[in-house]
Design an enzyme around this catalytic site. Structure first.
Site, PDB file in Angstrom:
ATOM      1  N   SER A 255       0.867  -1.167   0.000  1.00  0.00           N
ATOM      2  CA  SER A 255       0.000   0.000   0.000  1.00  0.00           C
ATOM      3  C   SER A 255       0.909   1.223   0.000  1.00  0.00           C
ATOM      4  CB  SER A 255      -0.907  -0.008   1.230  1.00  0.00           C
ATOM      5  OG  SER A 255      -1.925   0.945   1.075  1.00  0.00           O
ATOM      6  N   GLU A 256       0.700   2.142  -0.938  1.00  0.00           N
ATOM      7  CA  GLU A 256       1.719   3.162  -1.200  1.00  0.00           C
ATOM      8  C   GLU A 256       1.866   4.201  -0.098  1.00  0.00           C
ATOM      9  OE1 GLU A 256      -0.946   2.637  -3.077  1.00  0.00           O
ATOM     10  OE2 GLU A 256      -1.908   4.496  -3.737  1.00  0.00           O
ATOM     11  N   ASN A 257       0.963   4.184   0.888  1.00  0.00           N
ATOM     12  CA  ASN A 257       1.168   5.079   2.030  1.00  0.00           C
ATOM     13  C   ASN A 257       2.267   4.561   2.955  1.00  0.00           C
ATOM     14  OD1 ASN A 257      -0.757   3.013   2.644  1.00  0.00           O
ATOM     15  ND2 ASN A 257      -1.209   4.070   4.548  1.00  0.00           N
TER      16      ASN A 257
ATOM     17  N   SER B 204       8.478   4.034  -0.081  1.00  0.00           N
ATOM     18  CA  SER B 204       7.358   3.347  -0.720  1.00  0.00           C
ATOM     19  C   SER B 204       7.390   3.549  -2.234  1.00  0.00           C
ATOM     20  CB  SER B 204       6.040   3.875  -0.148  1.00  0.00           C
ATOM     21  OG  SER B 204       4.954   3.204  -0.717  1.00  0.00           O
TER      22      SER B 204
END
Lengths: 219, 233
Positions: free
Chosen positions: A47-49, A89
């Site tokens: 998840s890119e967060n 990320s």
């Protein structure tokens, strides 16, 4: 005409997952792909967060405001997962350490262009991580309905909306079909159960290549 | 050890002025500097440029500054949860620079790392790349993106010590570490403020060198935007 539900689109996309892949799932239909991982396939969701090894939603009562996914939903992290900052990320994403990106789209063009972030003068929410993801991923699968709410095709000769990325989409899974994009055209690979080639032709504004007999999807 | 502690949020935000550029950590409402934002609202300063991944929601986070029309320009990647933001942007009251999330993160990192600009593939061929230098490397096209020049960076950490070392919790880390590196003055608010020696140096996420002021925050709301759960049983 029969067509796939959103869950079934996700289920079909899940068949594309390969053993030991790291995968980023966008918001909407793509998120549902995590529910249909085939047996014997180990994948980790990014998840890119800033989360790798994303798990299920927390058990009711155990949700933590400091543990969310990129859709801002409360989630958990699996054993073996890790947490990192946004720069790291996107280093994973741009550096092609993530093998597959699945995301939604408003329009896809026959040359692989994708538009999914902006309707000028109307919807201006921002691109989030989508531009980084489509500019870098080795494999991009678009998950979407074949037509929009007005019944117009979302598979076009040329995108009319502002682009998210150019020439990057190679596969599209819709409620009607699985299509591959190559040589400037949509190549029909599979039909949804009960959907005819004619139905797909009618719903596709871009160039559609139909070679031989097109099999039904196996769900 | 150099002591970075200030007594309260008023002291932490001394020197902020109208017209300044701020970075604010957080992803959605996760890991946002709630105390510093509240103080910016109190101070009533205006014409602000805010660099933050999101713009809060209508009645929380940066939405509070938008309500009071304190923000002149937002630099963000996604602003979808804020109707007031969308209204001000579409009516032209608010300047908005929407940029890819990874580009935003790297621009923040570059700012603190002494890198004036870098090439990224994100946004090539889109309106994001308009007017920007592009260049081919190994057959692929890239866009030149620049570092920022923020006056202050406001970050939120879980634990910190008096030397300014920070540890973040969960995905509340997000943009906070890069923004902490980038501020001319970086203000860190923490849930727990500890004496030096209490944090294991092996586990520090942000070394104190990047932090000019640290204080213990209060009354954290930590609002959840999308409460998704697995039912019991």
């Amino acid at each position: 005409m029969m067509s796939l539900s959103k869950q079934e689109i996700a289920q079909r996309i899940a068949q594309e997952l390969k053993h030991r892949w790291y995968v980023n799932l966008g918001i909407g239909i793509p998120t549902l792909v995590a529910n249909y991982i085939p047996k014997g396939i180990d994948v980790e969701f990014q998840s890119e967060n800033g989360l790798l090894g994303m798990g299920q939603f927390p058990i009711e009562g155990e949700e933590d405001a400091d543990m969310i996914n990129a859709g801002k939903q409360t989630v958990t992290v699996l054993d073996g997962g890790s947490i990192f900052d946004s720069a790291k990320s996107f280093a994973m994403i741009r550096g092609q350490h993530v093998q597959l990106t699945v995301l939604g789209a408003m329009e896809v063009a026959e040359n692989g262009d994708i538009a999914n972030w902006k309707i000028p003068g109307k919807m201006v929410k921002g691109m989030g991580g989508a531009m980084d993801l489509v500019a870098s991923a080795e494999n991009i699968i678009v998950a979407m309905m074949h037509t929009n709410k007005r019944g117009e095709s979302k598979l076009l000769k040329k995108c009319s909306l502002p682009l998210t990325g150019v020439g990057c989409v190679k596969k599209v899974v819709t409620n009607l079909a699985v299509l591959e994009i190559k040589n400037g055209a949509f190549h029909l690979l599979e039909r949804a159960p009960g959907v005819s080639v004619e139905d797909i032709k009618n719903a596709t504004a871009g160039t559609l290549v139909v070679n031989g007999t097109i099999p039904e999807m196996k769900m | 050890m150099i002591n970075k502690v200030v007594q309260n949020v008023e002291e932490a935000l001394e020197g902020v002025q109208s017209g300044m550029t701020f970075m604010l950590g957080g992803f959605g409402l996760c890991g946002i500097p709630e105390n510093s934002i509240a103080q910016l609202v109190n101070l009533g300063i205006t014409n602000l440029t805010c660099i933050s991944n999101n713009a809060g929601v209508d009645d929380f986070g940066l939405g509070l500054l938008l309500q009071k029309r304190q923000i002149k320009k937002m630099i963000s990647s996604y602003v979808g949860e804020n109707d007031e933001f969308e209204r001000q942007m579409l009516s032209g009251e608010l300047e908005v620079d929407l940029i890819p999330q990874g580009t935003l993160a790297e621009r923040c990192r570059a700012t603190g790392a002494g890198i004036p600009a870098f090439y990224t593939p994100a946004g090539y061929g889109t309106e994001v790349a308009q007017g920007k230098e592009t260049r081919e490397f190994n057959g692929k096209m890239y866009v030149l993106e620049h570092a920022f020049e923020p006056d202050f960076a406001f970050v939120k950490a879980w634990k910190g010590d008096t030397a300014g070392n920070l540890i973040f919790k969960g995905t509340a880390r997000n943009f906070n570490p890069m923004m902490a590196m980038a501020g001319k003055i970086t203000v860190a608010e923490v849930e727990e403020l500890l004496p030096v020696g209490e944090l294991d140096p092996n586990e520090i996420h942000t070394p104190g060198i990047f932090v000019q002021r640290i204080f213990k925050g209060a009354n954290y709301v930590k609002r959840i935007e999308q409460r998704t759960v697995t039912p019991k049983s």
